[in-house]
Design a protein around this motif. Structure first.
Motif, PDB file in Angstrom:
ATOM      1  N   ILE A  73       0.840  -1.203   0.000  1.00  0.00           N
ATOM      2  CA  ILE A  73       0.000   0.000   0.000  1.00  0.00           C
ATOM      3  C   ILE A  73       0.868   1.243   0.000  1.00  0.00           C
ATOM      4  O   ILE A  73       0.663   2.165  -0.782  1.00  0.00           O
ATOM      5  N   SER A  74       1.880   1.217   0.867  1.00  0.00           N
ATOM      6  CA  SER A  74       2.753   2.382   0.989  1.00  0.00           C
ATOM      7  C   SER A  74       3.416   2.726  -0.348  1.00  0.00           C
ATOM      8  O   SER A  74       3.549   3.888  -0.713  1.00  0.00           O
ATOM      9  N   LEU A 319      -1.731  -5.059  -5.745  1.00  0.00           N
ATOM     10  CA  LEU A 319      -2.778  -4.688  -4.793  1.00  0.00           C
ATOM     11  C   LEU A 319      -4.152  -4.757  -5.454  1.00  0.00           C
ATOM     12  O   LEU A 319      -5.107  -5.303  -4.888  1.00  0.00           O
TER      13      LEU A 319
END
Lengths: 347, 304
Positions: A73-74, A319
């Motif tokens: 996510i980062s 993702l």
């Protein structure tokens, strides 16, 4: 450690237990009773030490599991340049969503998602139904050759799928409807059509179907026989009994199998490559992310023809690929994790 | 008399309905499983050729030639086979012990248990697909420098950084390396245990309350309770999950043998591919048989 026994053995709440302890102390405790003091100290120690120990183990392992996802996510929400910025480690200095939109556009994500939903998820759901029927048949009816046939189910669990993949492939290429139309020399090619995925699921022989039949069998075996007898006396035929009486009672088994079936179909690339290589599913996109995104990145203005830091795209793509199942899991997990004991996983 | 006949007919009906319920699967199993299996056995003993123009398949019987080629001449097959076998032998005991340990912990009562359980089953959702490769950083390994920063947790650097942070940096390089292997092992372990933890947890929840109460009354310690009550009760599931682990480690799509078979069949050399998968299957079956023979002795079935 004794804390653990307490927890398992007594259904008392913590408050009740404390009250009981107090009572016992009043009754038994003589001042200066050395053994009792030691016992108390030991108990206090273990009731602190073990939960603390447990807490750290769980914390560490949860970190190991969540770390890659958080990292994903980062990376996915940061601008490319911050990938090589030494001051940015976890929290990007600015949040952008263009990585997602880039990947969605270049990889044709929506098309792939539609393929996955309309082919793989449909197959997965069909498979839940057909394996449930089969599992019920094995659990509740006595007929000749049941042991032998169930042996075949077990065999289908342990046979590596690549063993039968080639003949299956050839069969799908010239599909004669299980030999029905062979005498007329008529055959269709199911290869690269969604039917190559649907047909095995329809006949309860899809991905890991043996395992699902086993789960359903174990589950239906555990339901009380009286249910069906009552239904029979009320004039229900077996099929109606199954649909109206057994299925509504099998929620947890259905949930477990549904979840696994969706996940395994969703994540499958092996069978898909063999039978349905035309259909780019969401998971098939993931291995392509690297070269497809690089080739695009090289053409971007200002990159000087060299792709840098396209990791952000790969992370965003990965993702996006797991996001639908992840959301499904988060919605269903409460029922799933609390219902496993009743789901037929254990006989 | 009339009543009796009715009852027999109900039983017979049930029998027929039994066949009815499994028919769908049976058709599938015959045509999509048994016939393909026989066919692949035939393939493995023959030289399969496909005419490009007509797509006609011709097979000529060649005896054990495919097997011989696979086992003695193919440079990779035996190597791949031993890799997969060795991996299985190393991983299985670790996975079993670890997942049992975690299951016991997750079966206790504590705050946030539902959330922790949900997190522990998360790998089941993610790890079976290609995304796990992204997580492992495999896709970036081909000479791309930016990838070096990726998946840093399990690189030596990160561990060293932690050690440095904790002020114990000046330990030997060996130690740092050992530590990094351990951390990456733990990573693989946690990510491969989802299903097994699930199985064990379900089994633990199936231990009857009466047994727990009896043990408590007799004053069993947690340790004794685990060895004398918990373990015997869950032995059937230990067997099941052992079998699952072995099968799963063999049929993982990214293991060396599976990949080789896939590439062989994509080159349309069906004969060798079938031979390879049969050799593989026989080894799987042998391993399972050995596991069953050994473990079955210790399995305790409660007689109702």
């Amino acid at each position: 450690m004794s804390e653990q026994v307490n927890n398992i053995a007594t259904p008392l709440t913590r408050k009740q237990r404390k009250a009981a302890d107090k009572l016992a102390r009043k009754k038994n405790h003589v001042k200066g009773d050395k053994a009792y003091t030691i016992y108390l100290a030991k108990k206090a120690l273990s009731s602190i030490v073990w939960p603390l120990f447990r807490f750290f183990i769980l914390l560490g392992l949860c970190f190991v599991i969540l770390y890659p996802l958080m990292y994903m996510i980062s990376c996915a929400i940061r601008p490319q340049l911050q990938m090589s910025d030494p001051t940015v480690n976890w929290i990007p200095r600015s949040v952008i969503f263009t990585n997602f939109t880039d990947v969605i556009e270049i990889m044709e994500y929506w098309k792939a998602l539609w393929t996955t939903l309309s082919v793989h998820c449909v197959s997965a759901v069909i498979q839940v139904g057909t394996t449930a029927i089969t599992g019920y048949g094995f659990a509740r009816f006595k007929f000749k050759g049941r042991g032998l046939l169930f042996g075949i189910v077990i065999l289908s669990i342990i046979v590596p799928p690549q063993l039968i993949l080639i003949p299956q492939f050839l069969q799908f290429r010239d599909f004669t409807f299980f030999g029905l139309t062979a005498p007329f020399g008529y055959s269709v090619s199911l290869y690269n059509t969604p039917w190559a995925m649907y047909v095995p699921a329809l006949f309860a022989n899809g991905i890991r179907s043996g395992l699902f039949i086993l789960i359903f069998r174990q589950f239906f075996k555990g339901l009380p026989k009286e249910l069906e007898d009552a239904a029979y006396l009320d004039g229900c035929g077996p099929l109606k009994t199954f649909i109206r009486v057994m299925v509504p009672n099998a929620g947890s088994a259905f949930l477990t199998v549904f979840l696994f079936s969706i996940v395994w179909y969703w994540n499958d690339t092996y069978t898909t490559t063999m039978f349905y290589s035309k259909g780019a599913t969401v998971m098939m996109l993931v291995p392509q992310l690297s070269w497809k995104m690089t080739s695009v990145a090289e053409r971007l203005p200002g990159s000087g023809g060299v792709a840098l830091n396209y990791v952000v795209w790969i992370e965003a793509g990965a993702l996006l690929a797991i996001l639908p199942v992840l959301i499904m899991y988060i919605v269903l997990q409460k029922y799933f994790t609390e219902g496993i004991a009743r789901s037929g996983l254990v006989g | 008399m009339k009543l009796k006949r009715r009852k027999i007919s109900y039983e017979r009906k049930k029998k027929l309905y039994g066949y009815g319920f499994i028919t769908i699967w049976l058709i599938g199993a015959i045509f999509l499983f048994l016939i393909p299996m026989v066919q692949s056995l035939i393939f493995s003993f023959s030289d399969v050729k496909i005419q490009m123009a007509t797509q006609e398949i011709t097979q000529t019987f060649v005896g054990f030639k495919n097997y011989e080629n696979m086992l003695t001449k193919d440079p990779n097959f035996v190597k791949n086979l031993t890799t997969v076998l060795g991996q299985m032998l190393m991983d299985t005991p670790l996975i079993m012990v670890f997942s049992l340990f975690i299951a016991v912990i997750l079966n206790q009562k504590f705050r946030g248990r539902t959330m922790v359980r949900a997190i522990f089953f998360l790998p089941v959702i993610v790890a079976t697909g290609p995304v796990i490769k992204v997580i492992n950083g495999d896709m970036l390994s081909q000479g791309i420098t930016t990838g070096a920063k990726f998946s840093t947790l399990f690189e030596v650097n990160f561990v060293e950084n932690i050690l440095e942070y904790m002020g114990i940096m000046n330990v030997s390089a060996d130690f740092a390396e050992w530590l990094s292997t351990v951390t990456s092992d733990i990573f693989n372990l946690v990510w491969n245990c989802g299903i097994q933890i699930l199985l064990f947890l379900a089994a633990l929840q199936g231990i009857p309350v009466s047994a727990k109460e009896a043990a408590k009354m007799e004053g069993a310690t947690a340790w004794e309770f685990f060895w004398k009550i918990t373990l015997p009760y869950i032995t059937p599931i230990i067997l099941a999950s052992l079998i699952y682990t072995v099968v799963d480690s063999f049929t993982q799509y990214d293991n060396a043998v599976m990949t080789q078979v896939q590439s062989l069949s994509q080159q349309a050399s069906y004969g060798p591919a079938s031979a390879a998968s049969w050799v593989f299957f026989i080894i799987v079956a042998l391993c399972l048989a050995i596991v069953m023979l050994i473990v079955n002795k210790f399995v305790y079935y409660e007689v109702d």
